[in-house]
Design an enzyme around this catalytic site. Structure first.
Site, PDB file in Angstrom:
ATOM      1  N   HIS A 240      -2.338  -4.632  -2.217  1.00 57.53           N
ATOM      2  CA  HIS A 240      -2.281  -4.934  -0.792  1.00 57.53           C
ATOM      3  C   HIS A 240      -1.179  -4.147  -0.090  1.00 57.53           C
ATOM      4  CE1 HIS A 240      -4.660  -8.855  -1.328  1.00 57.53           C
ATOM      5  NE2 HIS A 240      -5.353  -8.067  -0.557  1.00 57.53           N
TER       6      HIS A 240
ATOM      7  N   CYS B 291     -19.470   8.625  -6.885  1.00 55.52           N
ATOM      8  CA  CYS B 291     -18.414   7.775  -6.312  1.00 55.52           C
ATOM      9  C   CYS B 291     -17.127   7.791  -7.121  1.00 55.52           C
ATOM     10  CB  CYS B 291     -18.916   6.337  -6.169  1.00 55.52           C
ATOM     11  SG  CYS B 291     -19.298   5.517  -7.734  1.00 55.52           S
TER      12      CYS B 291
END
Length: 588
Positions: A204, A514
């Protein structure tokens, strides 16, 4: 609050000292260090007397209220700086502070065991933290830091210790560990950069720094012991390099790099709206890999056409069980509506093989164990809940489903059957939704060997080069001892990529890549030459990749790809691609 000075290395007088970590938010900062040392509280080790119990419970409840008040203020600051999506992180922490299971569990133990509140809080949180920290999945280890922050906040407030919310203006913050709240609060003091010994690129704190456009280096072991407040520092969040005591020549060099980066950023802004195509006009498509909905705001700003990979397992972050169907539905719908009509490719829960969520049994080799599609098939309640949530959220028709770790046709058919069953149920119930496209991750050599069959029964495939490299070369990409053997340009890898892409194009099955290889400009000529036209990468990498592709033409890329397929070592392949790109850029 005053903090103790950290020790210098004996070499500091000899000139610039260089340290390497992991660059998690791009940019360069030059300034003075502020060493942020978090308070550590020791337990008294003494038991309570019965007369002290009520007072101790009251201290615990007061600490919860103080913690909630602090987080509410931080939530409000976050809304102003970054919007509601990031603020939800702190709202979730506030909800945890009000969790009756946590509150009653702590209070019952204080009364029943006569233990101080701080000791019980730490013990209760450690039970949760151990699950996260023992995981082989990096994302769970990184989420442990968020839980640790809640624990430390409560304990600090039990001790009635003041929150450190301000630092001197314009400093580079160095710390052993930083929380999302620290980043938000210190950004109010215009912190230039952050360096921390813990954390990862998907933590985060890294995501928040990228949104705030503040450089951060994570994983810089023992760095805070080598720096003291006031030391001059250069932080390069792109390369992960920190320079302590830089000389004037080095400072000037980095100032020039900063100016050059600003010019490049201006060019990137112009390029973000330019067509995604090769020099010969062949259209290309660039999508974003994301872990959280908070990253959506960066998707369109870099010229991305949507989300090519959403790692949905991150919804497990603050729970030890799967999120409920209605929670998932709301999360997916919010993302899909924000992107519409651009696609949102949701990879079904790719939960790690350490059975973090459903079993305490430790596997000898989790990467080859119970993970990905295997868990979804064995635990149908997880699969059914997620498929129903996706279907109900797909009212706009832009959600697509991606299956992780496919190794057989039977696995695809199993999920297709479950999906069809839920589609029939929702139709009979009169619920409005759109049927999603179904795709498969190609990341195991077994899937490559049956790629003809796979590309005939799915709508699209997505190549995961990270795991494909790991499983093909039998090299754990997180094992530092064999890190040099993890080579994406290994002949076995590039030949598999050619096989996969060729089969998909031959069977008119959409194919994208990806993995990290899609972010490497060096790989672009080979990938384009193999026939790849879709890429899903970290949003910030799209402008550079798009810029590289605009210099290439398909005909010459096809020739260089054929050359690479004949070479017998990674070094030869990379050298050939480097010479080719050098020539192309020279012509450009």
């Amino acid at each position: 609050m005053m903090y103790p000075e950290q020790g210098h290395t004996q070499e500091e007088a000899e000139g610039t000292l260089s340290f390497e970590g992991i660059g998690a938010s791009k940019g360069i900062a030059i300034g003075e260090a502020f060493v942020f040392v978090k308070s550590v509280f020791e337990h008294s080790g003494q038991s309570l007397t019965p007369d002290e119990v009520d007072k101790e419970v009251a201290k615990f409840r007061g600490a919860l209220k103080k913690s909630e008040k602090e987080l509410t203020k931080i939530e409000q600051v976050t809304i102003k700086k970054l919007g509601k999506t990031y603020a939800d992180l702190f709202h979730a922490q506030i909800m945890l502070l009000n969790d009756p299971v946590l509150i009653n569990g702590v209070e019952d133990r204080i009364r029943g065991e006569l233990k101080p509140a701080t000791e019980v809080v730490e013990d209760e949180f450690q039970k949760i933290l151990e699950c996260f920290l023992n995981s082989t999945e990096e994302m769970f280890k990184e989420r442990a830091q968020d839980m640790q922050d809640i624990q430390n906040r409560i304990i600090r407030n039990i001790h009635n210790h003041k929150l450190q919310s301000k630092i001197p203006e314009g400093m580079i913050v160095v710390s052993t560990c930083l929380s999302p709240a620290d980043i938000i609060l210190f950004s109010k003091s215009n912190a230039k950069a952050f360096v921390t010994e813990t954390g990862g690129v998907t933590s985060h704190i890294a995501l928040i720094c990228r949104s705030l456009q503040i450089p951060i280096i994570v994983g810089m072991s023992n760095f805070s012991l080598k720096v003291k407040t006031g030391d001059r520092l250069i932080v390069d969040g792109t390369t992960g390099t920190a320079l302590l005591h830089p000389d004037e020549e080095t400072v000037r060099s980095y100032e020039q790099k900063t100016e050059e980066a600003s010019r490049i950023e201006a060019d990137v802004c112009r390029l973000s709206d330019a067509p995604a195509q090769t020099r010969c006009g062949t259209p290309l498509h660039f999508y974003s890999n994301i872990d959280f909905r908070e990253e959506l705001q960066s998707v369109q700003s870099v010229g991305s056409e949507g989300v090519g990979l959403f790692r949905s397992e991150n919804l497990f972050i603050d729970n030890t069980k799967a999120p409920q169907e209605h929670e998932q539905q709301a999360y997916y719908r919010e993302m899909a509506e924000a992107l519409h009509p651009a696609p949102l490719v949701i990879r079904l829960f790719d939960i790690g093989g350490d059975k973090l969520i459903y079993s305490s049994i430790s596997e000898p080799n989790p990467n080859l164990g119970w993970r990905g599609i295997r868990i979804l098939i064995d635990v149908p309640e997880i699969l059914d809940s997620q498929l129903l949530a996706i279907l109900k959220a797909n009212t706009g028709g832009n959600i697509q489903v991606l299956l992780p770790m496919i190794s057989s046709i039977e696995e695809i058919r199993h999920i297709r059957s479950a999906l069809d069953r839920h589609i029939d149920h929702l139709k009979s119930a009169g619920i409005s939704f759109r049927e999603p496209l179904l795709g498969a991750m190609i990341e195991i050599p077994a899937a490559v060997l049956i790629i003809e069959e796979i590309t005939k029964i799915v709508d699209f495939i997505s190549i995961g080069t990270n795991d494909l490299t790991q499983y093909t070369l039998a090299v754990d990409r997180n094992n530092e001892i064999v890190q040099d053997l993890f080579e994406k340009f290994h002949p076995a890898i590039v030949r598999q990529l050619h096989t996969i892409i060729s089969a998909a194009n031959r069977n008119k099955c959409r194919v994208s890549l990806c993995g990290d290889m899609g972010s490497d400009p060096l790989a672009m000529p080979f990938l384009l030459g193999c026939g790849l036209r879709e890429f899903s990468v970290v949003s910030s990498d799209i402008p550079e990749i798009k810029s590289t592709c605009r210099l290439l033409d398909i005909e010459s890329s096809e020739k260089i790809a054929q050359e690479c397929l004949q070479l017998d070592s990674a070094q030869k392949i990379k050298s050939r691609l480097q010479r080719f790109l050098g020539q192309v850029k020279g012509e450009g």
